[in-house]
Design an enzyme around this catalytic site. Structure first.
Site, PDB file in Angstrom:
ATOM      1  N   HIS A 146     -12.639 -11.632 -27.941  1.00 26.81           N
ATOM      2  CA  HIS A 146     -11.415 -11.335 -27.375  1.00 26.81           C
ATOM      3  C   HIS A 146     -10.339 -12.399 -26.986  1.00 26.81           C
ATOM      4  O   HIS A 146      -9.375 -12.753 -27.269  1.00 26.81           O
ATOM      5  CB  HIS A 146     -11.464 -10.436 -25.986  1.00 26.81           C
ATOM      6  N   HIS A 201     -18.875 -10.717 -27.814  1.00 26.21           N
ATOM      7  CA  HIS A 201     -17.686  -9.678 -27.804  1.00 26.21           C
ATOM      8  C   HIS A 201     -16.597 -10.392 -26.901  1.00 26.21           C
ATOM      9  O   HIS A 201     -15.567 -10.211 -27.345  1.00 26.21           O
ATOM     10  CB  HIS A 201     -18.126  -8.580 -27.454  1.00 26.21           C
ATOM     11  N   GLU A 202     -16.736 -10.879 -25.702  1.00 26.60           N
ATOM     12  CA  GLU A 202     -16.218 -11.316 -24.777  1.00 26.60           C
ATOM     13  C   GLU A 202     -15.183 -12.447 -25.534  1.00 26.60           C
ATOM     14  O   GLU A 202     -13.961 -12.618 -24.940  1.00 26.60           O
ATOM     15  CB  GLU A 202     -16.398 -11.610 -23.424  1.00 26.60           C
ATOM     16  N   ASP A 239     -12.191  -0.672 -26.448  1.00 33.15           N
ATOM     17  CA  ASP A 239     -11.115  -1.353 -27.194  1.00 33.15           C
ATOM     18  C   ASP A 239     -10.376  -0.533 -28.300  1.00 33.15           C
ATOM     19  O   ASP A 239      -9.203  -0.772 -28.567  1.00 33.15           O
ATOM     20  CB  ASP A 239     -11.867  -2.751 -27.728  1.00 33.15           C
ATOM     21  N   PRO A 269       1.303   7.526  -8.223  1.00 31.59           N
ATOM     22  CA  PRO A 269       0.796   7.708  -6.837  1.00 31.59           C
ATOM     23  C   PRO A 269       0.542   6.230  -6.144  1.00 31.59           C
ATOM     24  O   PRO A 269       0.272   5.298  -6.733  1.00 31.59           O
ATOM     25  CB  PRO A 269      -0.789   8.320  -7.140  1.00 31.59           C
ATOM     26  N   GLY A 319       4.042   4.016  -2.206  1.00 27.26           N
ATOM     27  CA  GLY A 319       4.908   3.974  -0.941  1.00 27.26           C
ATOM     28  C   GLY A 319       5.794   5.237  -0.781  1.00 27.26           C
ATOM     29  O   GLY A 319       6.650   4.961   0.182  1.00 27.26           O
ATOM     30  N   LYS A 320       5.859   6.311  -1.345  1.00 27.10           N
ATOM     31  CA  LYS A 320       6.685   7.392  -1.090  1.00 27.10           C
ATOM     32  C   LYS A 320       6.728   7.943   0.151  1.00 27.10           C
ATOM     33  O   LYS A 320       7.666   8.108   0.996  1.00 27.10           O
ATOM     34  CB  LYS A 320       6.621   8.372  -2.116  1.00 27.10           C
ATOM     35  N   THR A 321       5.472   8.097   0.700  1.00 24.18           N
ATOM     36  CA  THR A 321       5.277   8.745   2.162  1.00 24.18           C
ATOM     37  C   THR A 321       5.832   7.742   3.048  1.00 24.18           C
ATOM     38  O   THR A 321       6.452   8.054   3.934  1.00 24.18           O
ATOM     39  CB  THR A 321       3.818   9.074   2.211  1.00 24.18           C
TER      40      THR A 321
HETATM   41  P1  ADP Z   1       2.643   7.760  -1.995  1.00 21.93           P
HETATM   42  O1  ADP Z   1       3.091   8.930  -1.055  1.00 21.93           O
HETATM   43  O2  ADP Z   1       3.477   7.123  -2.959  1.00 21.93           O
HETATM   44  O3  ADP Z   1       1.162   8.451  -2.905  1.00 21.93           O
HETATM   45  P2  ADP Z   1       1.734   6.298   0.287  1.00 21.93           P
HETATM   46  O4  ADP Z   1       3.108   6.150   0.853  1.00 21.93           O
HETATM   47  O5  ADP Z   1       1.108   7.100   0.961  1.00 21.93           O
HETATM   48  O6  ADP Z   1       1.886   6.419  -1.116  1.00 21.93           O
HETATM   49  O7  ADP Z   1       1.158   4.795   0.366  1.00 21.93           O
HETATM   50  C1  ADP Z   1      -0.058   4.673   0.461  1.00 21.93           C
HETATM   51  C2  ADP Z   1      -0.516   3.427   1.056  1.00 21.93           C
HETATM   52  O8  ADP Z   1      -0.229   2.127   0.130  1.00 21.93           O
HETATM   53  C3  ADP Z   1       0.217   3.200   2.188  1.00 21.93           C
HETATM   54  O9  ADP Z   1      -0.381   3.620   3.207  1.00 21.93           O
HETATM   55  C4  ADP Z   1       0.500   1.649   2.195  1.00 21.93           C
HETATM   56  O10 ADP Z   1      -0.524   1.000   2.902  1.00 21.93           O
HETATM   57  C5  ADP Z   1       0.405   1.282   0.717  1.00 21.93           C
HETATM   58  N1  ADP Z   1       1.655   0.676   0.288  1.00 21.93           N
HETATM   59  C6  ADP Z   1       2.171   1.493  -0.709  1.00 21.93           C
HETATM   60  N2  ADP Z   1       3.196   0.859  -1.176  1.00 21.93           N
HETATM   61  C7  ADP Z   1       3.673   0.240  -0.123  1.00 21.93           C
HETATM   62  C8  ADP Z   1       4.763  -1.030   0.024  1.00 21.93           C
HETATM   63  N3  ADP Z   1       5.946  -0.773  -0.955  1.00 21.93           N
HETATM   64  N4  ADP Z   1       4.580  -1.684   1.099  1.00 21.93           N
HETATM   65  C9  ADP Z   1       3.697  -1.710   1.674  1.00 21.93           C
HETATM   66  N5  ADP Z   1       2.554  -0.908   1.569  1.00 21.93           N
HETATM   67  C10 ADP Z   1       2.597   0.046   0.705  1.00 21.93           C
END
Ligand code: ADP
Length: 601
Positions: A428, A424-425, A501, A205, A208-210
């Protein structure tokens, strides 16, 4: 981009509105208008008009009397009096008794107001809405069920371009071909090549697929239909399928165009033989499969779909001829992260000291969406402090906010707890620093965060790591156990602070045996399979119960060995451990440089 959404109001909705307007006119507006036409007179005038036979029509109501003059041109009203002989007098004066005096007075007006006007208004509003919503959405009729509610992004000048998507070079390269095809389908037709009908974008997720799908549309200058897989699935069986049909019909009308189906796994999950499965989803999937087969190649419709669970998709969907191309969109590497930070920081006013490379190194494993969020958090922090520029410190703090949450302002640790967290920190950090292969420490802090962390040690890798050797994994496990080891060595007790941890160390040790083939006893046999590569990577065991028991023993052995090693490192450096813990206890946050100075002093 202009976003236009189709109206999908059912017929009953319009009937409802019509009836409402009609009732409004008949019961409120019409009586009101007519009331205003009536002239009010006193009872004496009424009596004298009766005496002089000047009354045309009359209606005696329970609280008033309405009457007209002899010519029926003027409407009067007056109040009621205790007047027993009234009816006789009216009768003898020749007045006509009636019950519908108002309607008779102005039949034309009443029909106009109660019927004609509402109809005109309804038609007018309907026409306006139809024009507003339908034209841009490619025609069609609003009064039907089962319309796809795909959003259309009509191309405009501010459309997203490939240059807005930073990193993801491989993905962009595969998609450039699609853009070229949409620009010039003839070239492909001539040589007999056909474009893939569907392209599946897979990745975690927020990578940047969308955005990539929109960029393809932006670059090719074609309409972009966007719909989420879950939007197909409705309460009524058959609706999803009809939406798919409608979506493809619209797309074909608008070709060349791009249809983008986000989270396609919502409808594209493997169909299994289980009874009580989701009928609606299967019908929708079947319709999608049929539609994808149905349209001929080179019609100019390209379907892009995104998912982060490609392994759960139905094989029929991923076979050649449907989604036959798969474009992985992975988490960005160091260079990608730096570029993404720069793209998002374009609008932000930055101080001179900002070093994107360092931020990118600190944010290893962050997705594009998280990086965008880091920039925004930094800008918000600058505003909170009334500054005009975003500084490196803002960016570094915002990474911590994204990773660990905000600082807890009023969490008060007891003195004892604070010492435990400090040891602790430092445990590490010291174990990490003393094993030459571990990454250097960037920052150590014991300020509690909203995520529940009471403190943490931030390590920064120099560059991207693609491979890890067995020794490096072991060292990492030793570093994880270092926190607890320090508590034991310095305070002679144990706290609950090590639970995370322990979890991480166990995961790594288990993976060494079951997935990486790093134990002599089991050799190169896969005992575990990863289920959701892009969503956290849960695993399921694939071995007999006896082997499982043996694996458990081996995991314990690996961790114990590293725990012992960590303890030894700390005991050998007991002086440093105490000195560093005291320093951290006093300052609450120390940088990697300060830490190394004390270590090397
Ligand atoms: P996905 O569909 O993979 O879940 P989105 O395309 O919706 O992710 O990306 C969510 C947001 O993250 C975008 O609106 C953008 O602001 C940022 N983002 C993600 N990947 C990139 C990228 N390669 N370059 C610039 N912005 C990105």
């Amino acid at each position: 981009m202009d976003e236009v959404q189709r109206s999908r109001k059912p017929l009953i909705f319009y009937y409802g509105i019509f009836m409402l307007i009609l009732m409004l006119f008949n019961f409120i507006v019409l009586p009101w208008i007519l009331q205003r036409q009536i002239r009010e007179v006193d009872y004496g005038t009424f009596m004298s008009m009766t005496e002089n036979s000047q009354i045309g029509q009359v209606q005696v109501q329970h609280n008033q009397i309405i009457f007209t003059n002899k010519e029926n041109t003027v409407l009067y009203k007056t109040g009621i009096m205790n007047d027993p002989g009234l009816v006789d007098r009216l009768y003898s004066s020749g007045a006509e008794f009636t019950s519908e005096i108002i309607e008779q007075m102005s039949p034309f007006l009443s029909i106009l107001l109660s019927w004609v006007l509402p109809i005109i208004i309804i038609i007018g509003v309907g026409q306006y809405m139809a024009k507003k919503f339908m034209n841009k959405a490619g025609g069609g009729n609003a009064l039907t069920f089962g319309k796809s509610n795909a959003k259309i992004y009509v191309q405009s000048l501010e459309g997203i371009k490939f240059s807005d998507v930073a990193g993801a070079d491989e993905a962009k390269e595969s998609l450039t071909e699609i853009v070229d095809y949409l620009h010039n389908p003839e070239k492909y037709k001539e040589i007999g090549a056909s474009m893939p009908k569907g392209v599946l974008l897979v990745g975690p997720p927020g990578t940047g697929k969308t955005m990539l799908a929109k960029a393809v549309a932006g670059e090719s200058n074609v309409p972009f239909f966007s719909i989420a897989g879950s939007e197909f699935v409705e309460m009524f069986v058959g609706m999803g399928a009809s939406k798919v049909r409608d979506l493809f019909k619209q797309a074909k009308e608008k070709a060349p165009c791009i249809v983008f189906i986000d989270e396609i796994d919502a409808i594209g999950k493997k169909r299994d033989g289980n009874f009580g499965g989701n009928d609606e989803r299967e019908q929708t999937l079947n319709q999608l499969l049929t539609e994808m087969d149905g349209f001929e190649e080179n019609t100019g419709v390209v379907i892009l779909a995104a998912t982060n669970r490609p392994e759960s998709l139905d094989p029929a969907l991923t076979r050649p001829g449907r989604f036959d191309r798969r474009v992985p969109v992975d988490l960005p590497d160091l260079k990608g992260r730096e570029e993404i930070l720069k793209v998002h920081a374009k609008k932000t006013k930055l101080a001179e000291d900002v070093d994107f490379n360092k931020i990118a190194r600190m944010a290893s494993g962050a997705s594009g969406a998280e990086l965008a969020n880091i920039i925004n958090e930094a800008a918000l922090r600058a505003v909170r402090d009334n500054r005009y520029l975003v500084t490196q410190a803002d960016l570094e703090e915002s990474i911590e906010v994204v990773i660990a949450g905000y600082q807890k302002k009023n969490a008060i640790l007891s003195d004892e707890e604070k010492w435990a967290v400090a040891y602790h920190e430092i445990g590490h950090a010291l174990v990490a620093a003393k094993q030459s292969n571990s990454a250097p420490v960037q920052k150590i802090t014991i300020i509690p965060r909203t995520s529940g962390a009471l403190g943490y040690t931030m390590q920064v890798d120099e560059g991207d790591r693609y491979l890890m050797s067995k020794e490096e994994i072991e060292n990492r496990i030793a570093t994880f156990t270092g926190g607890r080891a320090a508590e034991e060595v310095a305070l002679g007790s144990m706290t609950t602070g090590a639970s995370n941890d322990i979890e991480q160390a166990t995961k790594l040790a288990r993976a060494m045996i079951t997935r990486f083939g790093m134990s002599e006893e089991f050799g190169m046999v896969a005992m575990e399979t990863v289920n959701n590569q892009y969503l956290g990577g849960d695993t399921s065991l694939a071995c007999s119960a006896e082997t499982q028991a043996k694996i458990d023993k081996a995991v314990v052995a690996i961790i114990n060995k590293q725990h012992e090693k960590a303890r030894k490192i700390l005991m050998d450096n007991r002086g440093k451990l105490d000195e560093l813990a005291k320093h951290l206890y006093e300052k609450e946050t120390i940088t990697g440089t300060e830490f190394m100075e004390i270590v090397n002093a």
